[in-house]
Write an enzyme that holds these catalytic residues in place. Structure first.
Site, PDB file in Angstrom:
ATOM      1  N   TYR A 155       0.879  -1.499  -0.354  1.00 31.58           N
ATOM      2  CA  TYR A 155      -0.384  -0.267   0.053  1.00 31.58           C
ATOM      3  C   TYR A 155       0.577   0.718   0.292  1.00 31.58           C
ATOM      4  O   TYR A 155       1.663   1.936   1.191  1.00 31.58           O
ATOM      5  CB  TYR A 155      -0.686  -0.268   0.907  1.00 31.58           C
ATOM      6  CG  TYR A 155      -1.828   1.666   1.199  1.00 31.58           C
ATOM      7  CD1 TYR A 155      -1.515   1.498   2.743  1.00 31.58           C
ATOM      8  CD2 TYR A 155      -2.127   2.032   0.890  1.00 31.58           C
ATOM      9  CE1 TYR A 155      -2.212   2.902   3.065  1.00 31.58           C
ATOM     10  CE2 TYR A 155      -3.649   3.063   1.872  1.00 31.58           C
ATOM     11  CZ  TYR A 155      -2.568   3.732   2.588  1.00 31.58           C
ATOM     12  OH  TYR A 155      -3.149   5.102   3.046  1.00 31.58           O
ATOM     13  N   ASP A 173      -1.004  -5.973   9.301  1.00 31.89           N
ATOM     14  CA  ASP A 173      -2.075  -5.249   8.933  1.00 31.89           C
ATOM     15  C   ASP A 173      -2.895  -5.967   8.311  1.00 31.89           C
ATOM     16  O   ASP A 173      -3.421  -6.721   8.018  1.00 31.89           O
ATOM     17  CB  ASP A 173      -1.776  -3.975   7.961  1.00 31.89           C
ATOM     18  CG  ASP A 173      -2.573  -2.984   8.182  1.00 31.89           C
ATOM     19  OD1 ASP A 173      -3.887  -3.695   8.040  1.00 31.89           O
ATOM     20  OD2 ASP A 173      -2.194  -2.028   7.474  1.00 31.89           O
ATOM     21  N   LYS A 232     -12.646  -0.724   6.168  1.00 31.29           N
ATOM     22  CA  LYS A 232     -12.831  -1.375   4.771  1.00 31.29           C
ATOM     23  C   LYS A 232     -13.709  -2.213   4.521  1.00 31.29           C
ATOM     24  O   LYS A 232     -14.875  -3.156   4.090  1.00 31.29           O
ATOM     25  CB  LYS A 232     -11.521  -2.342   4.268  1.00 31.29           C
ATOM     26  CG  LYS A 232     -10.368  -0.816   4.648  1.00 31.29           C
ATOM     27  CD  LYS A 232     -10.188  -0.202   3.450  1.00 31.29           C
ATOM     28  CE  LYS A 232      -9.332   0.577   3.409  1.00 31.29           C
ATOM     29  NZ  LYS A 232      -9.216   2.058   1.811  1.00 31.29           N
TER      30      LYS A 232
END
Lengths: 469, 475
Positions: free
Chosen positions: A145, A230, A272
């Site tokens: 990311y 994560d 998300k």
């Protein structure tokens, strides 16, 4: 002498990256079905917009949570005053239960080990402040990311060293890649503090295998470093293989009393899984009480609004709702991902097989004019400006192979996705036609050239013969 | 094995300061009128709880301000998705308008310069990250809010150098004090990057006068350093003299505007610390741009942005709130300080804030900070009030305490006052001069008179003393 800090003038905020430039272009000319049908379709934003109706219907059935009321009494004042960085107990309980539910209840989380932060952006930065400082590095598997460059490095002074993953094995983490990254850090005079992985992966959309997870545990154990997992996309796993959290692996390997237990930390968020990025709800989960204590104090710099904690504690405590939401959301994500994958196929484009996330990792290597990042940028610019799709180029995710792109599918309507795929198909066909005709032209030219060379050489031979004779 | 960071294991969070010890004592045994009437009363928390009924009324009348009500749910999706670090335009406009109103509309704020942060706590850290590199320094007039030690230094590596202000001139910020601090920093090889002032002041509760403000602006302009004005208590000015903002002064005094930054929040003025609404307002474009990017680490929840935008764009509500809040603060301040004066306790004359700067110097056994700590422990453990000792605010003189008055209801205020009276009674008895002992009858009558004056039953809400604002309020 600079009047402002170096942080203002440097580029570590990462916003000059193409990842963000694509956004900017989109913002100048955003697609709208009615108002701007020729605009740029946003496929660079990993948002989950598929299940808002479920949230809205819950809100309609639960007016108290909405209007600052509990048991008929207004609790506005209590909420407005509540700034305790330990967080609203009811919310933390609801959140850890939700995290557990997402993991099939194979692991449980202790509310004493969770720290609330303003989004995962803040969670990742805070963890970095706790674990690393200038001169230290974290190893991250590529592609990763783009926001990590800002979140992990900008204000902390820490560095990222990539664990290079390649398409040859579906971008899985290997032991040699880990070792190589570790050595690279040493060569750069950086002290490796840990590894950070995103599982499920952004941008790959895949869940990590048990083999990879075991490898990681062994690696951090051996090197005596930290592991940050994560798991912000944990709730978006829509097909097999099932999601395996790092916590599950530690539990299965009976490592709760080991030294490695306290060096594993999980980052989470509701941006998300629940599709609520605006509410800024992030969390750090750590088995190390010192990290929990330090992170809790640091969370003062970015607490979750009490108003939001209250709303979500009511929502997530409703187990009937969470069960229904997770199940329906998965089905919708799967359906939508299938639509993207088949749309891409029709356009002659394949992607990495994925079972999670809000995007696909698309393989456009065959459309590159050359196997270079310049060619990737060229292709990306055409896709943004001509095809009018904002997708994210692999280079912005630090992929080491040119030609890969992250394409989001859950942040638009089905019709918009269809249109996007049509545009892509036309574009790919036109390149192919161009390539074909270009190739034909090349072939024709080559034939003509060959004829001409042959004639010339024959002529000269003939001439020579004549001369020699 | 690799350790965790020095930041995590060090003391930079500042929570080992006595400022927080008092909180801990309170948390272990918090006062409750019925459940725990002997518990510790929290007077160390600068919260504004006096105007909630007005706010609650507004909230009930405006269900659309809540995203989740039937009236507001249409905006739910777009708000829940909104994570743009520019912040909602309507939120920024409403906040800019509110900031202007609080300053009597004498200045206008540009919504495009408004940057969000995680409360003022987040705002201060963010500004420090933007203006200074590790090892550089800010000057801060003492006494100052203890949280600055954490907010400005902990993760940034920035140092703080005190500008020593003294009681003889009511802790005014003098040019000499500024120069002395600057010189001290320079001698210590610290590069001074800015000056941070809190106006209205925490913990003093006073506003900076025009001359001081002008002098401050001239100073930073000459030295080419930044000026950060923490104006978090701007709307708590309940009495003359009027609040003068930095934003007003720069219209009068020539200076480089790129050096001027304001930190603001809704935590004190509106009493919303839980909603984490912090604001950085900078006149420097590069700082606005950078701070905006950094605000990603502490954006205001869009749910809250929506609520605040609705609330603060309602002119009628805002005007009546600002007026009502001033009124309530004024009444409470007056009642509190008057009652304290009746038992011989003085405080710095103040016209703003949610606290007073109480003068207990004469109660110290000796003029030392150890004696201050001794007295403080007595106040916490025996009088059962959590107040904040001046040393935690880096005051250079022992004996001062910050005591909050706006974070409790009337009843709790009465209990606190009666405890103070009891304590002062005991203290004064212990201090009765020897010569009175010879005239026994006099002594008796003297002490009886004192008893009459100070016993709680006489000073209760039913007190015959006509000036009591509390009695007036109830009729």
């Amino acid at each position: 002498m600079g009047l402002l800090s170096r942080k203002v003038t440097c580029n570590s905020h990462g916003q000059d990256s193409s990842y963000f430039l694509g956004w900017q272009e989109y913002e100048k000319n955003p697609y709208d079905e009615v108002k701007n049908p020729k605009g740029i379709i946003q496929m660079g934003l990993a948002e989950n917009q598929l299940s808002f109706d479920l949230l809205e219907s819950w809100l309609a059935k639960n007016p108290e949570a909405a209007s600052f009321k509990r048991d008929g009494q207004s609790i506005f004042k209590e909420l407005a005053l509540f700034q305790d960085y330990h967080g609203l107990p009811a919310f933390k309980k609801a959140l850890v239960d939700f995290m557990s539910e997402i993991r099939g209840n194979k692991v449980t989380f202790d509310t004493n080990n969770i720290v609330l932060t303003a989004g995962a952006t803040s969670a990742n930065e805070t963890l970095m402040f706790c674990l690393a400082e200038k001169g230290d590095a974290f190893l991250l598997p590529t592609p990763y990311y783009p926001g990590f460059d800002r979140d992990l490095k900008w204000r902390t002074g820490a560095e990222i060293v990539p664990i290079v993953c390649s398409s040859s094995n579906g971008f899985k983490i290997t032991e040699s890649a880990l070792e190589e990254a570790y050595q690279e850090a040493q060569r750069r005079n950086l002290r490796v503090k840990g590894v950070l992985v995103t599982n499920p992966s952004n941008p790959l959309g895949t869940t990590m295998t048990r083999t990879e997870l075991d490898l990681l545990v062994n690696f951090i154990s051996d090197k005596e470093i930290h592991l940050i997992s994560d798991e912000i996309y944990a709730g978006t796993v829509f097909s097999s293989p099932a999601f395996i959290s790092i916590m599950e692996v530690l539990k299965d390997r009976k490592l709760e009393s080991s030294q490695v237990w306290e060096r594993v930390h999980v980052v989470y968020s509701l941006s998300k899984d629940l599709g609520l990025p605006g509410f800024r709800v992030g969390a750090i989960y750590s088995n190390d009480p010192i990290v929990v204590a330090a992170a809790t104090k640091m969370s003062s710099f970015g607490l979750v609004s009490s108003q939001t904690q209250f709303l979500l504690s009511a929502m997530l405590s409703d187990k009937k709702f969470t069960k229904e939401y997770l199940s329906k959301n998965h089905k919708r994500l799967q359906k939508r991902q299938n639509k993207l994958v088949s749309g891409l196929e029709k356009a002659g484009v394949s992607c990495l097989e994925s079972n999670a996330g809000l995007f696909c990792w698309v393989d456009m290597r065959h459309l590159l004019s050359s196997n270079t990042f310049e060619a990737e940028m060229e292709l990306w610019k055409r896709i943004v400006y001509d095809v009018k799709l904002n997708i994210s180029p692999g280079s912005s995710c630090h992929c080491t192979e040119p030609g890969w792109f992250r394409v989001c599918f859950a942040n638009m309507s089905e019709d918009t996705l269809k249109l996007a795929m049509q545009r892509l198909k036309s574009f790919v066909s036109s390149i192919t036609i161009n390539n074909q005709s270009h190739q034909e032209l090349k072939n024709t030219r080559r034939k003509n050239r060959n004829k001409w060379v042959f004639r010339l050489s024959f002529q000269s031979f003939h001439d020579r013969e004549q001369e020699e004779r | 094995m690799v350790a965790i960071s020095k930041i995590a294991t060090g003391n930079g969070h500042g929570e080992n300061s006595p400022y927080f010890d008092g909180w801990k004592a309170y948390e272990a045994n918090p006062f409750h009128p019925t459940d725990r009437p002997d518990g510790v009363i929290q007077m160390g928390l600068a919260e504004n709880q006096l105007c909630f009924s007005l706010i609650k009324k507004w909230v009930m009348q405006h269900p659309e301000a809540s995203l989740c009500s039937a009236e507001g749910v249409d905006r739910f999706k777009e708000t829940a998705l909104f994570q743009d670090y520019h912040g909602m335009p309507e939120f920024r406009q409403a906040v800019a308008k509110f900031m202007g109103k609080v300053r009597g509309d004498r200045v206008k704020f540009d919504p495009d310069r408004i940057v969000m942060s995680g409360g003022a706590t987040g705002a201060h850290e963010m500004v420090a990250f933007c203006l200074a590199d590790p090892g550089e320094a800010f000057l801060v007039p003492t006494p100052y809010y203890p949280g600055f030690d954490r907010d400005l230094r902990w993760r940034t590596g920035v140092q703080l150098v005190p500008v020593v202000c003294e009681s003889w001139n009511n802790f005014k910020i003098t040019r000499n004090a500024l120069e002395a601090a600057y010189e001290k920093a320079t001698k210590a090889n610290l590069r001074v990057k800015g000056l941070l002032i809190t106006n209205p002041s925490n913990p003093l509760g006073t506003v900076l006068d025009r001359d001081t403000l002008r002098s401050v602006v001239k100073f930073i302009d000459e030295k080419n350093i930044h000026l950060i004005g923490d104006e978090i208590y701007a709307a708590t000015v309940f009495m003359e003299p009027e609040f003068v903002s930095i934003s007003e002064i720069i219209e009068e005094v020539e200076c480089n505007r790129d050096l001027i930054h304001i930190v603001y929040s809704l935590s004190k003025d509106m009493g919303f610390p839980g909603f984490r609404v912090g604001i950085v307002y900078s006149y420097n474009d590069a700082v606005v741009s950078c701070a905006r990017k950094m605000s990603s680490f502490g954006l205001v929840s869009s749910q809250t942005q929506h609520l605040i935008a609705s609330m603060l764009s309602n002119d009628e509500f805002v005007d009546s709130f600002i007026a009502e809040s001033k009124d309530q603060l004024s009444k409470r301040h007056k009642y509190f300080t008057w009652n304290l004066s009746q038992v011989g306790i003085g405080s710095l004359k103040s016209n703003a804030g949610l606290f007073i700067w109480m003068d207990l110097r004469k109660l110290l056994k000796e003029k030392t900070f150890d004696a201050e700590m001794d007295l403080w422990r007595v106040i916490i453990n025996e009088v059962k009030l959590n107040v904040s000792p001046g040393s935690s605010f880096h005051c250079n003189e022992p004996g001062w305490f910050r005591v909050c008055f706006a974070n409790m209801d009337d009843h709790t205020m009465e209990v606190a006052l009666s405890r103070i009276r009891t304590f002062m009674l005991k203290h004064n008895e212990a201090m009765v001069p020897r010569k009175l002992c010879r005239r026994s009858s006099l002594k008796l009558s003297f002490s009886r008179r004192r008893d009459d004056l100070m016993s709680p039953s006489i000073m209760s809400p039913h007190s015959p003393i006509p000036q009591s604002p509390l009695v007036r309020a109830r009729t």
